[in-house]
Design an enzyme around this catalytic site. Structure first.
Site, PDB file in Angstrom:
ATOM      1  CB  CYS A  65      -0.950   0.000   1.188  1.00  0.00           C
ATOM      2  SG  CYS A  65      -2.078  -1.403   1.222  1.00  0.00           S
ATOM      3  CB  CYS A  76     -13.147  -1.313   5.938  1.00  0.00           C
ATOM      4  SG  CYS A  76     -13.486  -2.166   7.494  1.00  0.00           S
ATOM      5  CB  SER A  77      -9.676   1.822   2.670  1.00  0.00           C
ATOM      6  OG  SER A  77      -8.850   0.690   2.853  1.00  0.00           O
ATOM      7  CG  HIS A  86      -6.270   1.844  -0.264  1.00  0.00           C
ATOM      8  ND1 HIS A  86      -5.077   2.417  -0.652  1.00  0.00           N
ATOM      9  CD2 HIS A  86      -5.932   0.806   0.570  1.00  0.00           C
ATOM     10  CE1 HIS A  86      -4.071   1.768  -0.074  1.00  0.00           C
ATOM     11  NE2 HIS A  86      -4.560   0.788   0.657  1.00  0.00           N
TER      12      HIS A  86
END
Length: 397
Positions: free
Chosen positions: A81, A214-215, A345
């Protein structure tokens, strides 16, 4: 040698499989926007750092061929990430070291719907790059049937609640803030506003985290053009230039695993160390920062990052967000873009999207999201397994 960002661009972040585009399309859109923002043609770019996690080898070349066929080196970057910020750091190092005067950092991702697999190889966590991290979690909490990344961060949240008295409402307050911010961001994947009560009532992913904390998985791209001081002067870009004052990347240390705590294995120690390096190098501290884009992959990680960046003492982050100190009218504005939770994301693009938001903020170009008087911005981007990148940006007076 000083380095500057003179152009940024990003696509709207989209839910996977909802827009008919390739990763080449999105990279061309974001990269072209960054070049247009700077007023610099692709022919002046000397090197490219291209970040992604889920595309095949040499996808970076395929992505930039849409911008031009100039034969410049293209480096393919993958760092979970933290990929986008890693590409930005590589570009900065090329320029700071004198190897180039103009480097494009590009990040993109075309993902599939559903939760991330957590870095496992076909479900085989023994061979996963994050096997040691999940081993720490399993030893303390077991291993459930819920998505593994939600598990490890959800268990970090449980530990934070047990250790410091953090409440579910404080965790939900992070998500409520970021969803509220994203309503002002036309490039965000989600632009809906939710109350704390609605966030708590949403479907549980891994307790205490609900879906709205939550992404999501996302498609999208972002880019930044990094140049030297002499390039800024030669091309009259002083009014567009935002200085990269300091930047640091850290990886896991013994501290990450020694405690057996999910709070440590998900990255608080390496985030803290990266921030300390940036503060020492720049001579600035968190009190000098006006606006922050940080890695809120889950609501708990925003709280952990407040502590790692020195915004509050360890354990006090729940009270900090509850106080309003991290939104408009508070001490800092954190994730004015909506953050990962609401902006989206797409792993390879996330770190560069943070940089784009901060550049717009520091130039006074963030429209309805503008943080009044912002002159110093901080970006924080992590990848489990692990990498933490902290970047300090400043607009020239």
């Amino acid at each position: 040698m000083k380095t500057y960002i003179v152009g940024v661009g990003m696509t709207k972040f989209e839910k996977p499989e909802t827009r008919d585009w390739s990763y080449g399309d999105m990279a061309k859109e974001a990269g072209g926007a960054a070049l247009a923002d700077a007023g610099v043609p692709y022919e002046r770019v000397q090197q490219v750092a291209a970040g992604y996690c889920f595309q095949p080898s040499t996808a970076g070349q395929r992505a930039v061929y849409g911008l031009g066929l100039t034969g410049v080196p293209v480096y393919n970057v993958s760092n979970n990430c933290a990929t986008g910020s890693t590409a930005l750091m590589m570009a900065r190092q090329f320029v700071a070291g004198g190897a180039s005067d103009c480097v494009l950092a590009l990040g993109f991702e075309k993902m599939t719907r559903g939760a991330l697999g957590g870095g496992a190889n076909g479900g085989d966590f023994a061979s996963s790059p994050v096997a040691r991290h999940y081993g720490v979690m399993a030893a303390r909490h077991g291993f459930a049937a819920t998505p593994p990344t939600a598990q490890i961060f959800g268990n970090a949240a449980r530990e934070h609640m047990e250790r410091y008295g953090t409440t579910e409402a404080q965790l939900a307050a992070v998500a409520a803030k970021n969803h509220r911010h994203s309503a002002r961001n036309p490039r965000a994947q989600f632009q809906d506003v939710y109350t704390v009560e609605e966030i708590l009532a949403a479907k549980t992913v891994h307790a205490p985290l609900t879906r709205l904390q939550c992404s999501p998985t996302s498609d999208g791209a972002a880019a930044a053009l990094v140049v030297s001081e002499r390039f800024v002067d030669a091309h009259g870009l002083g009014e567009r230039a935002v200085e990269i004052v300091a930047q640091a990347m850290t990886t896991d240390t013994e501290e990450s695993f020694a405690s057996g705590s999910c709070i440590d294995v998900v990255g608080r120690p390496m985030s803290r160390e990266a921030a300390l390096q940036v503060y020492e190098t720049s001579g600035l501290g968190i009190d000098d920062v006006d606006v922050v884009e940080l890695h809120d992959c889950f609501s708990i990680n925003e709280l952990l990052t407040y502590e790692a960046l020195g915004m509050c003492e360890e354990g006090a982050s729940g009270k900090l967000v509850e106080s309003g100190a991290t939104t408009y009218g508070g001490r800092w504005v954190v994730n004015p873009s909506g953050g990962l939770i609401s902006k989206g994301h797409p792993l390879g693009a996330t770190g560069l999207a943070q940089a784009a938001e901060l550049v717009w903020q520091l130039r006074g170009e963030a429209d309805d999201r503008q943080v009044a008087g912002a002159s110093v911005g901080l970006a924080h981007n992590i990848g489990l397994g692990g990498a933490a990148v902290v970047t300090l940006l400043r607009r020239q007076a």
